[in-house]
Design a protein around this motif. Sequence first.
Motif, PDB file in Angstrom:
ATOM      1  N   GLU A   1       8.221 -13.999 -47.827  1.00 22.40           N
ATOM      2  CA  GLU A   1       8.606 -15.051 -48.782  1.00 22.40           C
ATOM      3  C   GLU A   1      10.056 -14.884 -49.203  1.00 22.40           C
ATOM      4  O   GLU A   1      10.553 -13.781 -49.315  1.00 22.40           O
ATOM      5  CB  GLU A   1       7.714 -15.005 -50.034  1.00 22.40           C
ATOM      6  N   TYR A  32       9.989  -7.613 -58.851  1.00 19.23           N
ATOM      7  CA  TYR A  32       9.301  -7.723 -57.555  1.00 19.23           C
ATOM      8  C   TYR A  32       8.901  -6.363 -56.975  1.00 19.23           C
ATOM      9  O   TYR A  32       8.515  -6.266 -55.819  1.00 19.23           O
ATOM     10  CB  TYR A  32      10.182  -8.507 -56.567  1.00 19.23           C
ATOM     11  N   TYR A  81       7.471  -8.547 -64.631  1.00 19.69           N
ATOM     12  CA  TYR A  81       7.520  -9.885 -64.029  1.00 19.69           C
ATOM     13  C   TYR A  81       7.809 -10.903 -65.138  1.00 19.69           C
ATOM     14  O   TYR A  81       6.918 -11.510 -65.709  1.00 19.69           O
ATOM     15  CB  TYR A  81       6.222 -10.201 -63.279  1.00 19.69           C
ATOM     16  N   ILE A 119      -0.049 -10.241 -61.382  1.00 14.51           N
ATOM     17  CA  ILE A 119       1.418 -10.091 -61.333  1.00 14.51           C
ATOM     18  C   ILE A 119       2.035 -10.795 -62.540  1.00 14.51           C
ATOM     19  O   ILE A 119       2.928 -10.274 -63.206  1.00 14.51           O
ATOM     20  CB  ILE A 119       2.001 -10.689 -60.030  1.00 14.51           C
TER      21      ILE A 119
HETATM   22  N1  TRP Z   1       6.258 -17.272 -55.958  1.00 13.67           N
HETATM   23  C1  TRP Z   1       6.341 -15.999 -56.623  1.00 13.67           C
HETATM   24  C2  TRP Z   1       7.807 -15.666 -56.856  1.00 13.67           C
HETATM   25  O1  TRP Z   1       8.664 -16.078 -56.108  1.00 13.67           O
HETATM   26  C3  TRP Z   1       5.573 -15.051 -55.797  1.00 13.67           C
HETATM   27  C4  TRP Z   1       5.714 -13.593 -55.923  1.00 13.67           C
HETATM   28  C5  TRP Z   1       5.829 -12.852 -57.026  1.00 13.67           C
HETATM   29  C6  TRP Z   1       5.645 -12.672 -54.834  1.00 13.67           C
HETATM   30  N2  TRP Z   1       5.859 -11.533 -56.690  1.00 13.67           N
HETATM   31  C7  TRP Z   1       5.716 -11.412 -55.363  1.00 13.67           C
HETATM   32  C8  TRP Z   1       5.512 -12.808 -53.464  1.00 13.67           C
HETATM   33  C9  TRP Z   1       5.692 -10.296 -54.543  1.00 13.67           C
HETATM   34  C10 TRP Z   1       5.463 -11.687 -52.643  1.00 13.67           C
HETATM   35  C11 TRP Z   1       5.549 -10.438 -53.191  1.00 13.67           C
HETATM   36  O2  TRP Z   1       8.147 -15.029 -57.837  1.00 13.67           O
END
Ligand code: TRP
Length: 321
Positions: A278, A204, A54, A48
């Motif tokens: 999250e 994301y 990203y 990622i």
């Molecule tokens: N801690 C990372 C963030 O907040 C984690 C993250 C990146 C993430 N992409 C994601 C968690 C996609 C779940 C799904 O950027």
Amino acid sequence: MSQTATPIDTAPSTVFEQDVHDGFSRSPKFLPCKYFYDERGSELFARICELDAYYPTRTELAIMRCHAGEMAALIGRHARLVELGSGDSTKTRLLLDRVVDLEAYVPIDISAEYLARAASNLRRDYPHVPILPVSLDYSRPFELPRSVRANRTVVYFPGSTIGNFTPAEARRFLRIIEAAAGPRGGLLIGVDLKKDPAVLHAAYNDPEGITAAFNLNLLVRINHELGGEFALDQFRHDAFYDTRQGRIEMRLVSLARQIVRIGSSSYAFARGEPITTEYSYKYDLGEFEKLAAEAGFSLRRSWTDENGFFGVQYYAVDRAG
Ligand code: TRP
């Protein structure tokens, strides 16, 4: 000797199992994000971080590249550098290249195998720096290995992981860091900043589906480790920016009405029902400075990129010895 597998439904309850049960008993359902990072999850997350969309990792790295000298000067000589959630320590290398007379680097990560590999690479590349890895879950109370020689402890907390706590949790966690760093201590922290929701959304929701695989890895782990029976094609990754809360919310959404067994328990999902996996809070620089101040830190320096996408800040512990 005959080997019989322990039936799943009599397996001893683990913390993971308990956390899954507690999370699925809430409404909306919830899974703690620390479970993303088993070995496969850590690898997916590293991928990622390389995605074009990203921006956080790339941007934070660029800030580090520009200003690592200044950061190293603030860390000073004979410091002990402790990193929370070190992963493969890519950003930290920029500091290790420049900090003078470092007493120790203590990478802390929840993924033991991943950490061990990262540590042996670091030992090879920095033979003069004592590398003291600690595998633990820093979301629970923890103690740092003692160090008599270092004259200051600086905690490095990059990646805007602080954004994965709610602001109230973040304040509490910063207080724990403050206590661990102690008088004369410091904090070098990366914070993702508020910006155009379209940029956030793209970060994301990558078209390659790596983000989706990362999110779904939580269900893979439940299947493998807890005897879960999740059909992976019956859930989809979902991430959206909630402007009012200033956070990205990551979820796994059930595509059908279904009942899923995990060991001896069953959980019902309505069609379209989400599991929150999250939050990723975004801050303004001033907003974050206020939060850190409430935890006993005073801002020494702040760096950002030309777009103002990401911030790296150096704080000193306020109180005297
Ligand atoms: N801690 C990372 C963030 O907040 C984690 C993250 C990146 C993430 N992409 C994601 C968690 C996609 C779940 C799904 O950027």
